[in-house]
Design a protein around this motif. Sequence first.
Motif, PDB file in Angstrom:
ATOM      1  N   CYS A 110       0.854  -1.343   0.073  1.00  0.00           N
ATOM      2  CA  CYS A 110       0.063   0.133  -0.080  1.00  0.00           C
ATOM      3  C   CYS A 110       0.861   1.185   0.196  1.00  0.00           C
ATOM      4  O   CYS A 110       0.371   2.259  -0.768  1.00  0.00           O
ATOM      5  CB  CYS A 110      -0.888   0.153   1.185  1.00  0.00           C
ATOM      6  SG  CYS A 110      -2.285  -0.972   1.157  1.00  0.00           S
ATOM      7  N   PHE A 111       1.944   1.373   0.473  1.00  0.00           N
ATOM      8  CA  PHE A 111       2.731   2.338   0.737  1.00  0.00           C
ATOM      9  C   PHE A 111       3.561   2.596  -0.672  1.00  0.00           C
ATOM     10  O   PHE A 111       3.425   3.868  -1.259  1.00  0.00           O
ATOM     11  CB  PHE A 111       4.159   2.286   1.827  1.00  0.00           C
ATOM     12  CG  PHE A 111       5.006   3.011   1.548  1.00  0.00           C
ATOM     13  CD1 PHE A 111       5.104   4.479   1.876  1.00  0.00           C
ATOM     14  CD2 PHE A 111       6.270   2.711   1.045  1.00  0.00           C
ATOM     15  CE1 PHE A 111       5.947   5.300   1.891  1.00  0.00           C
ATOM     16  CE2 PHE A 111       7.508   3.627   0.666  1.00  0.00           C
ATOM     17  CZ  PHE A 111       7.170   4.777   1.141  1.00  0.00           C
ATOM     18  N   ALA A 112       3.973   1.603  -1.206  1.00  0.00           N
ATOM     19  CA  ALA A 112       4.329   1.926  -2.767  1.00  0.00           C
ATOM     20  C   ALA A 112       3.343   2.325  -3.654  1.00  0.00           C
ATOM     21  O   ALA A 112       3.639   3.098  -4.652  1.00  0.00           O
ATOM     22  CB  ALA A 112       4.843   0.392  -3.098  1.00  0.00           C
ATOM     23  N   SER A 113       2.070   1.653  -3.672  1.00  0.00           N
ATOM     24  CA  SER A 113       0.861   2.203  -4.400  1.00  0.00           C
ATOM     25  C   SER A 113       0.632   3.467  -4.055  1.00  0.00           C
ATOM     26  O   SER A 113       0.261   4.598  -4.925  1.00  0.00           O
ATOM     27  CB  SER A 113      -0.227   1.156  -4.360  1.00  0.00           C
ATOM     28  OG  SER A 113      -1.275   1.574  -5.005  1.00  0.00           O
ATOM     29  N   GLY A 114       0.656   4.112  -2.787  1.00  0.00           N
ATOM     30  CA  GLY A 114       0.313   5.333  -2.368  1.00  0.00           C
ATOM     31  C   GLY A 114       1.354   6.403  -2.878  1.00  0.00           C
ATOM     32  O   GLY A 114       0.935   7.349  -3.272  1.00  0.00           O
ATOM     33  N   HIS A 271      -3.222   6.376   1.811  1.00  0.00           N
ATOM     34  CA  HIS A 271      -3.423   6.757   0.504  1.00  0.00           C
ATOM     35  C   HIS A 271      -3.184   5.479  -0.387  1.00  0.00           C
ATOM     36  O   HIS A 271      -4.111   5.543  -1.403  1.00  0.00           O
ATOM     37  CB  HIS A 271      -2.071   7.738   0.183  1.00  0.00           C
ATOM     38  CG  HIS A 271      -2.419   9.286   0.579  1.00  0.00           C
ATOM     39  ND1 HIS A 271      -1.934   9.952   1.441  1.00  0.00           N
ATOM     40  CD2 HIS A 271      -3.139  10.288  -0.333  1.00  0.00           C
ATOM     41  CE1 HIS A 271      -2.288  11.102   1.567  1.00  0.00           C
ATOM     42  NE2 HIS A 271      -3.027  11.253   0.452  1.00  0.00           N
ATOM     43  N   GLY A 272      -2.336   4.746  -0.017  1.00  0.00           N
ATOM     44  CA  GLY A 272      -2.252   3.356  -0.711  1.00  0.00           C
ATOM     45  C   GLY A 272      -3.390   2.320  -0.455  1.00  0.00           C
ATOM     46  O   GLY A 272      -3.901   1.956  -1.639  1.00  0.00           O
ATOM     47  N   ALA A 273      -4.006   2.539   0.553  1.00  0.00           N
ATOM     48  CA  ALA A 273      -5.087   1.689   0.578  1.00  0.00           C
ATOM     49  C   ALA A 273      -6.361   2.304  -0.281  1.00  0.00           C
ATOM     50  O   ALA A 273      -7.213   1.392  -0.722  1.00  0.00           O
ATOM     51  CB  ALA A 273      -5.757   1.695   2.236  1.00  0.00           C
ATOM     52  N   VAL A 274      -6.454   3.608  -0.385  1.00  0.00           N
ATOM     53  CA  VAL A 274      -7.507   4.031  -1.309  1.00  0.00           C
ATOM     54  C   VAL A 274      -7.116   3.765  -2.498  1.00  0.00           C
ATOM     55  O   VAL A 274      -8.124   3.644  -3.393  1.00  0.00           O
ATOM     56  CB  VAL A 274      -7.947   5.578  -0.787  1.00  0.00           C
ATOM     57  CG1 VAL A 274      -8.409   5.683   0.693  1.00  0.00           C
ATOM     58  CG2 VAL A 274      -6.590   6.412  -1.356  1.00  0.00           C
ATOM     59  N   ALA A 275      -5.929   3.751  -2.603  1.00  0.00           N
ATOM     60  CA  ALA A 275      -5.331   3.354  -4.256  1.00  0.00           C
ATOM     61  C   ALA A 275      -5.974   1.996  -4.660  1.00  0.00           C
ATOM     62  O   ALA A 275      -6.054   1.833  -6.100  1.00  0.00           O
ATOM     63  CB  ALA A 275      -4.018   3.760  -4.342  1.00  0.00           C
ATOM     64  N   LEU A 276      -5.970   1.056  -3.832  1.00  0.00           N
ATOM     65  CA  LEU A 276      -6.455  -0.363  -4.134  1.00  0.00           C
ATOM     66  C   LEU A 276      -7.596  -0.357  -4.850  1.00  0.00           C
ATOM     67  O   LEU A 276      -8.011  -0.805  -5.540  1.00  0.00           O
ATOM     68  CB  LEU A 276      -6.359  -0.953  -2.852  1.00  0.00           C
ATOM     69  CG  LEU A 276      -5.084  -1.299  -2.252  1.00  0.00           C
ATOM     70  CD1 LEU A 276      -5.133  -2.240  -0.880  1.00  0.00           C
ATOM     71  CD2 LEU A 276      -4.117  -1.952  -3.154  1.00  0.00           C
TER      72      LEU A 276
END
Length: 286
Positions: A110-114, A271-276
């Motif tokens: 999630c961090f990387a995605s965020g 941020h990464g969690a919402v990006a999922l």
Amino acid sequence: MEKAILGLDIGGTGIKGGVLINGHLEDIRSIATPARESKQFILETIAEFIETYTAYDLVGIGVGIPGLVDVREGIVLGLSNIPAFQHVELKKFLTERFSKPVFINNDANCFASGVHKFGVGRKFNHLVGLTLGTGIGGGIVINGHLYSGVNSAAGEWCSATYLDHDFEHYCSGKFFDKYYHSKPKALAKLALTGDPVAIKAFEEYGHHLGELIKHILYALAPEAIILGGSIRKTYPLFKKSLLKSLSTFNYPTVIERLQILPSEMDETAIHGAVALVELEDVVVNS
């Protein structure tokens, strides 16, 4: 009501949440994690926390977990800091409870995605995110998409053998606890006053982290390494020794194109969690 995406960061000590509305993360809240309670008690606690956000028109829920996850099925396979949370069908539970799409992944992913979606990683197609805190986690973005691997286990360099232990032993807060009997934040304050022992601690830490990054470069050769977690704030104290370690990398042209950047966001996991939810294809395991 404005449409919103809810992001959750579930950890061993706390559960944090926030909603993304029109591209902005708002209404950050947190509660303590009942880590020693039963699985059902923990599930009900998560659900009750989500219910505090139901005033928003939620279109989906993204969840970051500090452990391995069957991403496709949304099953939490295990959390080392929450003993009862083993093989938990979290996606099924939340979907049935709230009738919303739910997406779950490892928190480092999630961090990387965020950082790729919202932060300093936006300009890169290939990056690795490293969370530097009590432990260390890694997430991988390839061709603009999060790569989770089987059971979200891609990027788990923390457990790779290094010296007499593993990389987490030397590249997380455990290094400062073990060898300097102090926390990074306290040592950073001393280092800024010129304390030689504290300065040496960060020089050694930078060397070890550089060795980890070299392993990453041999496998992936990303455009950028993005640093997250609380230790990232001390980057100026270990930057020089980290770059010195990287100077011995066998392919200098790769180093020339590599950027190492601390994340500018404190809530990157949310941020990464919402990006999922925003980018549903990132939860595919291949």
